[in-house]
Design a protein around this motif. Structure first.
Motif, PDB file in Angstrom:
ATOM      1  N   PRO A 188       0.828  -1.210   0.000  1.00  0.00           N
ATOM      2  CA  PRO A 188       0.000   0.000   0.000  1.00  0.00           C
ATOM      3  C   PRO A 188       0.869   1.271   0.000  1.00  0.00           C
ATOM      4  O   PRO A 188       1.804   1.383   0.779  1.00  0.00           O
ATOM      5  N   ALA A 189       0.540   2.193  -0.897  1.00  0.00           N
ATOM      6  CA  ALA A 189       1.362   3.392  -1.051  1.00  0.00           C
ATOM      7  C   ALA A 189       1.119   4.412   0.056  1.00  0.00           C
ATOM      8  O   ALA A 189       1.871   5.376   0.182  1.00  0.00           O
ATOM      9  N   THR A 190       0.065   4.180   0.861  1.00  0.00           N
ATOM     10  CA  THR A 190      -0.281   5.159   1.901  1.00  0.00           C
ATOM     11  C   THR A 190       0.919   5.520   2.778  1.00  0.00           C
ATOM     12  O   THR A 190       1.158   6.698   3.052  1.00  0.00           O
ATOM     13  N   GLY A 191       1.670   4.499   3.193  1.00  0.00           N
ATOM     14  CA  GLY A 191       2.797   4.731   4.092  1.00  0.00           C
ATOM     15  C   GLY A 191       3.829   5.678   3.500  1.00  0.00           C
ATOM     16  O   GLY A 191       4.218   6.660   4.136  1.00  0.00           O
ATOM     17  N   SER A 192       4.250   5.382   2.251  1.00  0.00           N
ATOM     18  CA  SER A 192       5.291   6.230   1.668  1.00  0.00           C
ATOM     19  C   SER A 192       4.760   7.624   1.352  1.00  0.00           C
ATOM     20  O   SER A 192       5.474   8.616   1.466  1.00  0.00           O
ATOM     21  N   LYS A 193       3.467   7.706   0.970  1.00  0.00           N
ATOM     22  CA  LYS A 193       2.871   9.028   0.704  1.00  0.00           C
ATOM     23  C   LYS A 193       2.876   9.875   1.973  1.00  0.00           C
ATOM     24  O   LYS A 193       3.236  11.051   1.962  1.00  0.00           O
ATOM     25  N   VAL A 194       2.446   9.264   3.081  1.00  0.00           N
ATOM     26  CA  VAL A 194       2.401   9.996   4.347  1.00  0.00           C
ATOM     27  C   VAL A 194       3.814  10.388   4.788  1.00  0.00           C
ATOM     28  O   VAL A 194       4.052  11.515   5.233  1.00  0.00           O
ATOM     29  N   ALA A 195       4.767   9.441   4.615  1.00  0.00           N
ATOM     30  CA  ALA A 195       6.152   9.739   5.006  1.00  0.00           C
ATOM     31  C   ALA A 195       6.665  10.949   4.236  1.00  0.00           C
ATOM     32  O   ALA A 195       7.332  11.827   4.798  1.00  0.00           O
ATOM     33  N   ARG A 196       6.342  10.997   2.931  1.00  0.00           N
ATOM     34  CA  ARG A 196       6.798  12.121   2.101  1.00  0.00           C
ATOM     35  C   ARG A 196       6.172  13.440   2.586  1.00  0.00           C
ATOM     36  O   ARG A 196       6.845  14.452   2.712  1.00  0.00           O
ATOM     37  N   LEU A 197       4.859  13.375   2.887  1.00  0.00           N
ATOM     38  CA  LEU A 197       4.169  14.579   3.385  1.00  0.00           C
ATOM     39  C   LEU A 197       4.782  15.073   4.698  1.00  0.00           C
ATOM     40  O   LEU A 197       5.050  16.262   4.870  1.00  0.00           O
TER      41      LEU A 197
ATOM     42  N   ALA B  86      -0.473  -1.102  10.187  1.00  0.00           N
ATOM     43  CA  ALA B  86      -1.770  -1.345   9.552  1.00  0.00           C
ATOM     44  C   ALA B  86      -1.586  -1.881   8.134  1.00  0.00           C
ATOM     45  O   ALA B  86      -2.281  -2.805   7.705  1.00  0.00           O
ATOM     46  N   GLY B  87      -0.623  -1.329   7.391  1.00  0.00           N
ATOM     47  CA  GLY B  87      -0.404  -1.745   5.995  1.00  0.00           C
ATOM     48  C   GLY B  87       0.126  -3.162   5.901  1.00  0.00           C
ATOM     49  O   GLY B  87      -0.304  -3.951   5.057  1.00  0.00           O
ATOM     50  N   ILE B  88       1.045  -3.496   6.780  1.00  0.00           N
ATOM     51  CA  ILE B  88       1.703  -4.807   6.711  1.00  0.00           C
ATOM     52  C   ILE B  88       0.772  -5.920   7.192  1.00  0.00           C
ATOM     53  O   ILE B  88       0.807  -7.036   6.674  1.00  0.00           O
ATOM     54  N   SER B  89      -0.103  -5.577   8.166  1.00  0.00           N
ATOM     55  CA  SER B  89      -0.919  -6.622   8.781  1.00  0.00           C
ATOM     56  C   SER B  89      -1.725  -7.421   7.761  1.00  0.00           C
ATOM     57  O   SER B  89      -1.943  -8.609   7.928  1.00  0.00           O
ATOM     58  N   LYS B  90      -2.151  -6.771   6.653  1.00  0.00           N
ATOM     59  CA  LYS B  90      -3.044  -7.499   5.735  1.00  0.00           C
ATOM     60  C   LYS B  90      -2.360  -8.685   5.047  1.00  0.00           C
ATOM     61  O   LYS B  90      -3.010  -9.657   4.700  1.00  0.00           O
ATOM     62  N   TYR B  91      -1.033  -8.615   4.926  1.00  0.00           N
ATOM     63  CA  TYR B  91      -0.312  -9.744   4.311  1.00  0.00           C
ATOM     64  C   TYR B  91      -0.200 -10.933   5.251  1.00  0.00           C
ATOM     65  O   TYR B  91       0.146 -12.027   4.851  1.00  0.00           O
ATOM     66  N   TYR B  92      -0.425 -10.683   6.530  1.00  0.00           N
ATOM     67  CA  TYR B  92      -0.233 -11.729   7.529  1.00  0.00           C
ATOM     68  C   TYR B  92      -1.542 -12.404   7.934  1.00  0.00           C
ATOM     69  O   TYR B  92      -1.550 -13.263   8.793  1.00  0.00           O
TER      70      TYR B  92
ATOM     71  N   ALA C  20      10.746  -7.921  -0.410  1.00  0.00           N
ATOM     72  CA  ALA C  20      11.000  -6.489  -0.179  1.00  0.00           C
ATOM     73  C   ALA C  20      11.402  -5.797  -1.497  1.00  0.00           C
ATOM     74  O   ALA C  20      11.005  -4.663  -1.758  1.00  0.00           O
ATOM     75  N   GLU C  21      12.171  -6.502  -2.323  1.00  0.00           N
ATOM     76  CA  GLU C  21      12.542  -5.956  -3.649  1.00  0.00           C
ATOM     77  C   GLU C  21      11.310  -5.796  -4.530  1.00  0.00           C
ATOM     78  O   GLU C  21      11.135  -4.788  -5.209  1.00  0.00           O
ATOM     79  N   HIS C  22      10.439  -6.808  -4.493  1.00  0.00           N
ATOM     80  CA  HIS C  22       9.201  -6.797  -5.266  1.00  0.00           C
ATOM     81  C   HIS C  22       8.339  -5.588  -4.870  1.00  0.00           C
ATOM     82  O   HIS C  22       7.638  -5.003  -5.685  1.00  0.00           O
ATOM     83  N   TRP C  23       8.422  -5.207  -3.590  1.00  0.00           N
ATOM     84  CA  TRP C  23       7.679  -4.050  -3.097  1.00  0.00           C
ATOM     85  C   TRP C  23       8.448  -2.735  -3.291  1.00  0.00           C
ATOM     86  O   TRP C  23       8.001  -1.686  -2.819  1.00  0.00           O
ATOM     87  N   ILE C  24       9.615  -2.845  -3.895  1.00  0.00           N
ATOM     88  CA  ILE C  24      10.485  -1.682  -4.132  1.00  0.00           C
ATOM     89  C   ILE C  24      10.810  -0.948  -2.823  1.00  0.00           C
ATOM     90  O   ILE C  24      10.754   0.281  -2.730  1.00  0.00           O
ATOM     91  N   PHE C  25      11.138  -1.727  -1.796  1.00  0.00           N
ATOM     92  CA  PHE C  25      11.571  -1.151  -0.525  1.00  0.00           C
ATOM     93  C   PHE C  25      13.037  -0.735  -0.606  1.00  0.00           C
ATOM     94  O   PHE C  25      13.784  -1.307  -1.384  1.00  0.00           O
ATOM     95  N   PRO C  26      13.462   0.236   0.203  1.00  0.00           N
ATOM     96  CA  PRO C  26      14.891   0.584   0.241  1.00  0.00           C
ATOM     97  C   PRO C  26      15.734  -0.645   0.605  1.00  0.00           C
ATOM     98  O   PRO C  26      15.270  -1.514   1.357  1.00  0.00           O
ATOM     99  N   SER C  27      16.963  -0.684   0.079  1.00  0.00           N
ATOM    100  CA  SER C  27      17.772  -1.892   0.269  1.00  0.00           C
ATOM    101  C   SER C  27      18.142  -2.130   1.735  1.00  0.00           C
ATOM    102  O   SER C  27      18.377  -3.273   2.133  1.00  0.00           O
TER     103      SER C  27
END
Lengths: 160, 283
Positions: B18-27, B89-95, B191-198
């Motif tokens: 979910p892009a919400t996390g990175s969008k909020v972080a940027r804001l 909240a974002g990560i929980s849905k995968y679990y 994590a790569e598939h999600w384009i997370f920082p290395s």
């Protein structure tokens, strides 16, 4: 029949023959089960760490967190329901360690040593024990028969 | 198709992060962000919105009075806790489906993951004096490989456990021997598939063997390793592998920790966990 769940750093007692005292997920922690067959009283403790001097205030709040406060608390609670020390059957399980355990993560070993020292000092014999190695354990005490059962991860339930 | 190819192919079936996390972080990174602006981004994601409200009201984040709107939650939580809550909240849905093969109950993996994430913050505070949101995310995701590898492990459990019990392999090594890949490496690929920082990908991929990572200056994999081992010793979540893990002894000297410090962290974690039931109950 009901399962009373004993959490991490927790103890429960009962004298109801239809109860089971159960604790899951023992890693390096240790479960002590006690049972007095005459009084029909049993108790189960799941302690986390060996020594309460680490955090005296915490030990006061929750004696079940440490071996040296949890074990006396377990016995005292059982005396309160009519159990007597000389009749109590004591069993222990848990205290697992990670592989090639050097001097670093010795919590499992320290938990085992702490329990042995306390029982030895108080002239209490451990009737059965399944400790050490590197697997998780679940322990069940059946209040009707007084039997303690143990299951290691992925395995069958066996009597301890 | 070979097992390892089938495993890697399964990564493609995992939905985008979910892009919400990175969008909020940027804001939040901007000096002139406004609370309604942040709240509006969060509101676009209904499942995150519901979970943020639950978490803002949890004892872990220490709210004294009920929080009813996202706007209140944004103000009350503050920047750092808001990011933690959104990631959780974002990560929980995968679990939600758990990881059969490793855990008896679907919620066990999530419970273990939240425990490791909270422990990572306790250790970070003890070692560096600060909490660390990147570390929190890495710790929350350290076992994400298990959501795919679980069913493969279940099918080969007999072989894997035999290698552990008879041949002294760690569970991770046995996974790799039998399946061609282990859950940590697989998690790094997710994590790569999600384009997370290395840094996050590396911390996931090396969480059982931080000593094998060539980038020696990174401390995240070591902190995740330590948090994970401490939680496993405490029996948090209790996976099938138990404590069949390699001890990487240098970790304590690396951070100048004594065994007592680790034991104290365990006491703190037991307090945090009792306040964090709402974080665990969101799935």
């Amino acid at each position: 029949m009901s399962d009373l769940i004993v959490g991490i750093a927790d103890l429960k007692i009962s004298k109801n023959g239809s109860d089971f005292l159960v604790t899951y997920a023992l890693g390096s922690c240790i479960a002590i089960s006690v049972y007095d067959p005459v009084a029909g009283v049993g108790g189960l403790l799941h302690y986390m760490l060996p020594d309460s001097t680490l955090d005296v205030r915490k030990a006061k709040d929750n004696p079940a967190m440490f071996a040296d406060t949890g074990i006396p608390a377990l016995f005292k609670a059982c005396y309160g329901l009519g159990a007597e020390k000389k009749r109590m059957i004591v069993k222990a399980a848990g205290g697992a360690s990670i592989l090639d355990d050097t001097n670093f993560f010795r919590i499992g070993q320290k938990n085992i040593m702490a329990m042995r020292k306390i029982f030895w000092k108080n002239n209490v014999l451990i009737a059965a024990e399944d400790t050490g190695a590197n697997h998780n354990r679940t322990v069940r005490l059946d209040l009707k028969s007084g039997k303690t059962f143990i299951r290691t991860s992925g395995g069958e339930m066996k009597e301890l | 198709m070979k097992t390892v190819a089938r495993i890697l192919k399964s990564i493609e079936t995992i939905p985008a992060f979910p892009a919400t996390g990175s969008k909020v972080a940027r804001l939040l990174g901007r000096v002139d962000y406004s609370v309604p602006e942040v709240a509006n981004v969060i509101r676009l994601d209904p499942s995150i919105t519901a979970n943020i409200l639950k978490m803002a009201n949890s004892a872990y984040f220490g709210s004294a009075h009920p929080i009813g709107t996202i706007q209140d939650a944004v103000m009350y939580l503050g920047q750092k806790n808001l990011l933690l809550a959104i990631q959780t909240a974002g990560i929980s849905k995968y679990y939600k489906k758990g990881a059969s093969g490793y855990f008896d109950k679907a919620t066990d993996l999530w419970e273990h993951s939240v425990a490791v994430a909270l422990m990572s913050q306790i250790l970070s505070k003890a070692i560096t004096g600060e909490e660390d949101t990147t570390l929190y995310t890495a710790a929350l995701l350290h076992d994400v490989g298990k959501i795919i590898l679980g069913e493969f492990v279940r099918d080969e459990l007999y072989k894997i456990t035999l290698l552990v019990s008879r041949h002294g392999l760690s569970f991770l090594e046995a996974e790799e021997t039998v399946l061609g890949i282990n859950h940590a490496e697989l998690g790094g690929k997710i994590a790569e598939h999600w384009i997370f920082p290395s840094v996050i990908g590396d911390a996931i991929a090396f969480h059982h063997r931080p000593d094998l990572l060539e980038k020696k200056d990174q401390i995240l994999p070591w902190l995740v390793y330590l948090a994970d081992e401490a939680c496993l010793m405490m029996g948090m979540g209790s996976p099938v592998e138990g404590l069949a893990q390699r001890a990487v002894g240098q970790v304590l000297t690396k951070f100048n920790l004594r065994m007592k410090d680790l034991e104290k962290s365990m006491v703190l974690l037991s307090d945090d966990l009792s306040k964090a039931r709402d974080l665990i109950n969101i799935i």
